[in-house]
Enzyme design. Structure first.
Site: not given
Ligand code: NAD
Length: 495
Positions: A150, A227, A282, A380
């Site tokens: 997101f 995440s 992130c 985090e």
């Molecule tokens: P999230 O892991 O909740 O969701 C990411 C994606 O995975 C979304 O499209 C979501 O719909 C999907 N998803 C969520 N739960 C799932 C599951 N159980 N099974 C399969 N798919 C699932 O992450 P978020 O809250 O959207 O984003 C924030 C996180 O992303 C933070 O941990 C941040 O550090 C990380 N992030 C990392 C980077 C990087 O480059 N390393 C960049 C941006 C964000």
């Protein structure tokens, strides 16, 4: 007014017939602004079928043609910066200036991909043996999928699809269900740029759509950003199904401040890197490691700056920091401030006080005297909470960074070039800033962390993105001299 937000498949909006749905909020008010369809197996299958059907022609499109479409996309994104930023702000909450920064960093990746004719060049060795030449080429994989978080709903998809499409793949995007609208706007711009239908598809949804992508036999590769627990699971499932996977996870980025640093600029940097985008980055700084001799002076400078941060709705031009993404996330962030106090840390500035009556706001918070065993240090938090850990030495700071579960980004603030160079060599982290707090690489390098911040070997975007979205071939050739030889198929012959 609540809008229905659907998928984009085969060049058009594609509502689900039997879709589950979810609410989309304006985080600055808590109001529901849309209803997003949560795609099921049929929706994913339709998107993958469209992408598979489009692949043979797109793979065969000339490099010049692909570059031309990317150049047009570049112009369209540039012309629509404000609209893209507006769409980001209404569903994410970040302030407009920050959303414009997100668009700019995404656009860089489109600009990089415009150079695809140069980037796809192979190698050629003449006369590897007498009359034998050898050359290498790179070819696209097929249908590739992107699953995005997101916090950067425009930039992270651009990290992926610009290179993936330029390399000749077709693409299925599964954006975050928390802010789905911008993905559809980008799909429209791609169509307007001349991308043939079916080459870029969007399936809205949650884990159901992700699971189908991970199991679909026609998806060749997955790029995931989100995440750590989900990244780890996506990597395990995707690779066990024979797919190429790069899965970027969470972070806990430390900024080490040495006694010789310019403390005023270190404090400015820490404040903008910790509280920009309300800490939902992130690459945000979430821990400052302050060497004891300067710790009081640094904390005093941080505390002096924080009250000046103007918190408010993202679309108010005076706001510098917007709300968090959801009520649930706001409560989770607040629980860490509460927990830190209970664990014996000093909550120097508590962002839970004097909050607006509506929306998901938490003010910038500063927690001093944090110890490594505390949850506020270990986890985090992904919110505007900056922890200060006081350390005795450079070595103690590096040991903490290297013991941490995550290894996304880190920064050192110092005037000593030798110390900075040593730091870059010593830390187990993928992206390092020297007097630069958020060292996100420019698009002609690649982005990736170490340890639990990245599963898989390929970093994302830039040159490693081109490698990830292509596979190599090496061709060994011999052309018999037509004057002197007959065709030799390698079988023994009786003459
Ligand atoms: P999230 O892991 O909740 O969701 C990411 C994606 O995975 C979304 O499209 C979501 O719909 C999907 N998803 C969520 N739960 C799932 C599951 N159980 N099974 C399969 N798919 C699932 O992450 P978020 O809250 O959207 O984003 C924030 C996180 O992303 C933070 O941990 C941040 O550090 C990380 N992030 C990392 C980077 C990087 O480059 N390393 C960049 C941006 C964000």
């Amino acid at each position: 007014m609540s809008r229905r937000i659907s998928h984009w498949i085969d060049g058009a909006t594609a509502p689900s017939i039997l879709a589950r749905t979810g609410p989309v909020f304006d985080p600055s008010t808590g109001e529901i602004t849309g209803t997003v369809e949560l795609g099921g197996i049929d929706d994913v299958d339709a998107a993958v079928a469209a992408a598979s059907a489009a692949f043979p022609a797109w793979r065969s499109a000339g490099l010049g043609r692909r570059a031309e479409i990317l150049f047009r996309l570049r112009e369209l994104v540039d012309a629509n910066r404000k609209e893209i930023a507006r769409l980001i702000t209404v569903e994410h909450g970040k302030v407009l200036s920050d959303a414009l920064g997100e668009v700019a960093r995404g656009l860089e990746n489109v600009e990089f991909a415009c150079g695809i004719p140069q980037l796809m060049k192979g190698e050629y060795s003449e006369q590897a043996a007498t009359g034998v030449d050898v050359y290498s080429i790179r070819q696209p994989l097929g249908v590739v999928a992107g699953i995005t978080p997101f916090n950067f709903p425009a930039m992270v998809p651009m990290w992926m699809f610009a290179n993936a499409l330029a390399c000749g793949n077709t693409f299925v995007l599964k954006p975050s269900e928390k802010n789905p609208s911008v993905s559809l706007f980008l799909a429209q711009l791609l169509a307007e740029a001349g991308l043939p239908r079916g080459c870029f598809n969007v399936v809205q949804g949650d884990r159901v759509a992700v699971d189908r992508l991970l199991h679909h036999p026609d998806v060749a590769a997955i790029s995931f950003v989100g995440s750590t627990p989900v990244a780890k699971a996506v990597y395990a499932t995707g690779t066990s199904n024979g797919k190429r996977v790069q899965a970027l996870g969470g972070a806990k980025n430390h900024m080490l401040v040495l006694p010789d640093a310019d403390l005023e600029s270190a404090a400015d940097a820490a404040v903008s890197a910790a509280y920009g985008s309300a800490g939902e980055r992130c690459m945000a700084i979430s821990v400052v490691l302050a060497v004891d001799t300067i710790a009081d002076a640094l904390v005093e400078r941080l505390a002096r700056r924080i009250p000046d941060i103007r918190m408010g709705p993202g679309n108010d031009p005076d706001s510098e920091m917007g709300p968090l993404i959801s009520a649930e996330h706001r409560d989770r962030v607040c629980s860490y401030i509460e927990g830190a106090a209970a664990d014996g840390a000093t909550v120097a500035i508590d962002g839970r006080t004097d909050l607006p009556s509506e929306g998901y706001f938490v003010g910038p918070s500063l927690v001093d005297h944090v110890a490594p065993h505390m949850a506020v240090y270990r986890d985090e938090i992904f919110g505007p909470v900056l922890a200060v850990v006081r350390i005795a030495s450079y070595d103690e700071g590096v040991a903490l960074i290297n013991d941490n579960e995550f290894g996304n980004g880190t920064a050192i603030f110092t005037r000593n070039g030798g110390a900075a160079r040593q730091f870059a060599r010593d830390v187990s982290v993928g992206m390092i800033g020297v007097n630069v707090p958020v060292p996100v690489p420019v698009s002609y390098y690649s982005f990736g962390g170490w340890k639990s911040s990245l599963f898989g070997s390929a970093h994302i975007y830039g040159p490693e993105g081109v490698t990830f979205y292509t596979q190599g071939k090496v061709v060994t050739t011999r052309w018999p001299d037509p004057e002197s030889s007959t065709v030799d198929l390698g079988f023994p012959v009786v003459r």
